[in-house]
Design a protein around this motif. Sequence first.
Motif, PDB file in Angstrom:
ATOM      1  N   ILE A  70     -34.305 -19.284 -10.705  1.00  0.00           N
ATOM      2  CA  ILE A  70     -34.374 -20.684 -10.302  1.00  0.00           C
ATOM      3  C   ILE A  70     -35.823 -21.186 -10.279  1.00  0.00           C
ATOM      4  N   PRO A  71     -36.024 -22.470 -10.479  1.00  0.00           N
ATOM      5  CA  PRO A  71     -35.034 -23.441 -10.943  1.00  0.00           C
ATOM      6  C   PRO A  71     -34.766 -23.293 -12.439  1.00  0.00           C
ATOM      7  N   VAL A  72     -33.597 -23.725 -12.836  1.00  0.00           N
ATOM      8  CA  VAL A  72     -33.174 -23.711 -14.232  1.00  0.00           C
ATOM      9  C   VAL A  72     -32.833 -25.146 -14.611  1.00  0.00           C
ATOM     10  N   PHE A  73     -33.183 -25.513 -15.820  1.00  0.00           N
ATOM     11  CA  PHE A  73     -32.942 -26.882 -16.280  1.00  0.00           C
ATOM     12  C   PHE A  73     -32.122 -26.877 -17.554  1.00  0.00           C
ATOM     13  N   HIS A  74     -31.089 -27.693 -17.544  1.00  0.00           N
ATOM     14  CA  HIS A  74     -30.304 -27.980 -18.741  1.00  0.00           C
ATOM     15  C   HIS A  74     -30.487 -29.466 -19.018  1.00  0.00           C
ATOM     16  N   LEU A  75     -30.484 -29.822 -20.269  1.00  0.00           N
ATOM     17  CA  LEU A  75     -30.559 -31.227 -20.644  1.00  0.00           C
ATOM     18  C   LEU A  75     -29.410 -31.491 -21.595  1.00  0.00           C
ATOM     19  N   ASN A  76     -28.537 -32.402 -21.219  1.00  0.00           N
ATOM     20  CA  ASN A  76     -27.310 -32.704 -21.975  1.00  0.00           C
ATOM     21  C   ASN A  76     -26.480 -31.448 -22.195  1.00  0.00           C
ATOM     22  N   GLY A  77     -26.395 -30.615 -21.165  1.00  0.00           N
ATOM     23  CA  GLY A  77     -25.548 -29.431 -21.224  1.00  0.00           C
ATOM     24  C   GLY A  77     -26.148 -28.229 -21.919  1.00  0.00           C
ATOM     25  N   LYS A  78     -27.367 -28.345 -22.412  1.00  0.00           N
ATOM     26  CA  LYS A  78     -28.002 -27.231 -23.125  1.00  0.00           C
ATOM     27  C   LYS A  78     -29.196 -26.717 -22.322  1.00  0.00           C
ATOM     28  N   PHE A  79     -29.321 -25.394 -22.275  1.00  0.00           N
ATOM     29  CA  PHE A  79     -30.437 -24.790 -21.565  1.00  0.00           C
ATOM     30  C   PHE A  79     -31.752 -25.332 -22.106  1.00  0.00           C
ATOM     31  N   LEU A  80     -32.665 -25.655 -21.188  1.00  0.00           N
ATOM     32  CA  LEU A  80     -33.968 -26.180 -21.592  1.00  0.00           C
ATOM     33  C   LEU A  80     -35.112 -25.280 -21.136  1.00  0.00           C
ATOM     34  N   MET A  81     -35.131 -24.911 -19.850  1.00  0.00           N
ATOM     35  CA  MET A  81     -36.258 -24.130 -19.335  1.00  0.00           C
ATOM     36  C   MET A  81     -35.893 -23.542 -17.977  1.00  0.00           C
ATOM     37  N   LYS A  82     -36.706 -22.592 -17.526  1.00  0.00           N
ATOM     38  CA  LYS A  82     -36.483 -22.008 -16.205  1.00  0.00           C
ATOM     39  C   LYS A  82     -37.819 -21.676 -15.557  1.00  0.00           C
ATOM     40  N   HIS A  83     -37.779 -21.518 -14.247  1.00  0.00           N
ATOM     41  CA  HIS A  83     -38.905 -21.158 -13.374  1.00  0.00           C
ATOM     42  C   HIS A  83     -39.862 -22.312 -13.115  1.00  0.00           C
ATOM     43  N   ARG A  84     -40.372 -22.933 -14.141  1.00  0.00           N
ATOM     44  CA  ARG A  84     -41.299 -24.053 -13.990  1.00  0.00           C
ATOM     45  C   ARG A  84     -41.005 -25.100 -15.069  1.00  0.00           C
TER      46      ARG A  84
END
Length: 75
Positions: free
Chosen positions: A43-57
């Motif tokens: 965490i944190p994890v980011f998805h944009l429009n349902g697709k993985f984008l990035m994690k941690h920072r």
Amino acid sequence: KPCPLCDEAKGVLEPYKRRFILQEVDITLPENSAWYDKYKYDIPVFHLNGKFLMKHRVDIQKFEDRLRKLELQSE
């Protein structure tokens, strides 16, 4: 909670809040156990429009590039 990394990431994304909708998911809730199993150490994890984008920072360059592509596609 608390999640200082999440709070920091939200602060970094604050200037972009008019360009996307941030949906927070509490992975500790029973109904989100699949997310917990997948991301409990990332965490944190980011998805944009349902697709993985990035994690941690937040990787601002990656975020801006992907957001710009989505905006151009919707025009």
